[in-house]
Design an enzyme around this catalytic site. Structure first.
Site, PDB file in Angstrom:
ATOM      1  N   LYS A  53       2.827  -6.752  -2.711  1.00 52.42           N
ATOM      2  CA  LYS A  53       3.564  -7.918  -2.224  1.00 52.42           C
ATOM      3  C   LYS A  53       2.832  -9.240  -2.441  1.00 52.42           C
ATOM      4  O   LYS A  53       3.470 -10.300  -2.516  1.00 52.42           O
ATOM      5  CB  LYS A  53       3.887  -7.751  -0.743  1.00 52.42           C
ATOM      6  N   SER A 304       3.002   1.708  -4.250  1.00 50.02           N
ATOM      7  CA  SER A 304       3.199   0.294  -3.939  1.00 50.02           C
ATOM      8  C   SER A 304       2.352  -0.244  -2.796  1.00 50.02           C
ATOM      9  O   SER A 304       2.127  -1.453  -2.711  1.00 50.02           O
ATOM     10  CB  SER A 304       4.675   0.030  -3.639  1.00 50.02           C
TER      11      SER A 304
END
Length: 402
Positions: A53, A304
């Site tokens: 992110k 992720s």
């Protein structure tokens, strides 16, 4: 979404801005996770802030005008985007306020504060935090940094696709976690623009299949509720931009169960010494349980994020042990007489099971007065070993109740 809203040049520009800011996470060979394909991991769980992110958040913030920066930024997040925005804002010398669901893992809330952001906890899930963030934006004039449905954020996430192709030009398939769709939109756009023959597969938790349902019905749909240990992808509704990009550039999106996610987390800890959160493990789960057609292909799973709360990790490990046949609980009907418990323990020991918990119940309306139930929890090797133990108990004359 019109074609001119996201260009490959935007992703290259993002890569230039992020050079020296984000960690280039090198691919890790992981053949044990699925021996039927040539499997590699892209470990964004090792990224600064513990997830991908940071890429999209930092790039978005870096492109704000001086006036926008002066007003500060606001964002909503299940945790990882919050940390990315907090660090990106701090690096650019501006104020940030993050709205998080009140059920967000404590570790993510505290990490967000440590990166310098103010935190507003909102009752409900991500979508409730999103609504509150927009209200505060309108009240105070903050610049909103969307967690996934923003072309600049998507461009930042797309730098992962460039890195994969740069390090492995002959990659054949890439598997990507999907929540709101920002990550897979950027990765798929970058990869398909450069190497259109590479397959890009998305993975959602079965308890939060918003993009799956939307693509199936060819329109954006909002789920009434979502429930999954993969809190980072627990999103009720995909974005307008991400839905369109997924429809154009993603080959298929599948779902994985909670048990499959837990098994993937456990497998990565054991075989690759990597800690992934639920959202970070779904791509590996899809590869491990053959949810996408990657047999014989050079495949990259995008891990992720790794920001998992330690209390959740403990539960997930136990769930993963059960899913993979490493833990087994059995309930047996016994005659209540001396020596029977020792006999059962001896049989299980000889069959290779290691008993770790015993519950001996004599008082039950469901059993005869001269009988009792015995519940044993044991360590086992796999499903075949469990079957071997069950058959051994039955052959010895014991009745298995469950």
């Amino acid at each position: 979404m019109s074609e001119n809203k996201l260009k490959l040049s935007d992703i290259y520009r993002a890569a230039h801005v992020l050079k020296g800011v984000v960690r280039h996470t090198e691919l890790i060979a992981a053949p044990k996770l699925n021996p039927e394909c040539d499997l590699y991991l892209k470990p964004e769980c090792l990224q600064h802030t513990g997830s991908f992110k940071l890429r999209g958040a930092y790039f978005k913030i870096s492109q704000l005008s001086p006036e926008e920066k002066a007003h500060g930024v606001i964002a909503c997040s299940a945790g990882n985007h919050a940390q990315g925005v907090a660090l990106g804002a701090k690096a650019n010398g501006i104020k940030s306020l993050i709205c998080l669901p009140e059920g967000a893992p404590i570790s993510k809330v505290e990490a967000t504060k440590r990166y310098g952001a103010d935190v507003c906890l909102v009752p409900g899930v991500y979508d409730d935090a999103y609504k509150r963030a927009l209200e505060l934006r309108d009240e105070h004039g903050y610049t909103f940094v969307h967690p996934f449905d923003d072309p600049l954020v998507i461009a930042g996430q797309g730098t992962i696709g460039l890195e994969i192709l740069d390090e492995m030009p002959d990659v054949e398939a890439v598997i990507v976690p999907v929540g709101g769709g920002g990550l897979i939109s950027g990765v798929a756009f970058a990869i398909k623009a450069i190497s259109p023959d590479v397959k890009v597969y998305g993975v959602q938790a079965a308890g939060a299949p918003s993009m799956v349902q939307s693509l199936k019905n060819d329109k954006i749909e909002c789920l009434s509720n979502v429930s999954t240990i993969a809190d980072g992808i627990s999103v009720k509704e995909p974005g307008v931009n991400t839905f369109e990009l997924c429809r154009q550039y993603v080959d298929e999106i599948v779902t994985v169960s909670e048990d499959e996610i837990a098994a993937a987390i456990l497998a990565m800890i054991e075989t690759e010494k990597l800690v992934a959160e639920g959202a970070g493990a779904v791509a590996v789960a899809a590869a491990m349980f053959n949810k996408v057609p990657v047999k014989g292909k050079k495949t990259v799973c995008l891990v992720s994020g790794g920001n998992i709360d330690v209390t959740i990790l403990s539960r997930v490990i136990n769930r993963g042990l059960i899913k993979t046949g490493r833990n087994y609980a059995v309930t047996i009907d016994l005659s209540d007489k001396p020596g029977v418990l020792a006999e059962v323990s001896d049989i299980i020991g000889k069959l290779g099971g290691n008993i770790i918990s015993v519950t001996h119940e004599r008082i039950s309306v469901d059993t005869p007065i001269t009988s009792c139930t015995l519940r044993l929890v044991m360590e086992t090797r796999n499903a075949e070993h469990i079957d071997f133990i069950r058959k051994g108990l039955i052959a010895a004359g014991y009745q298995i109740l469950s």
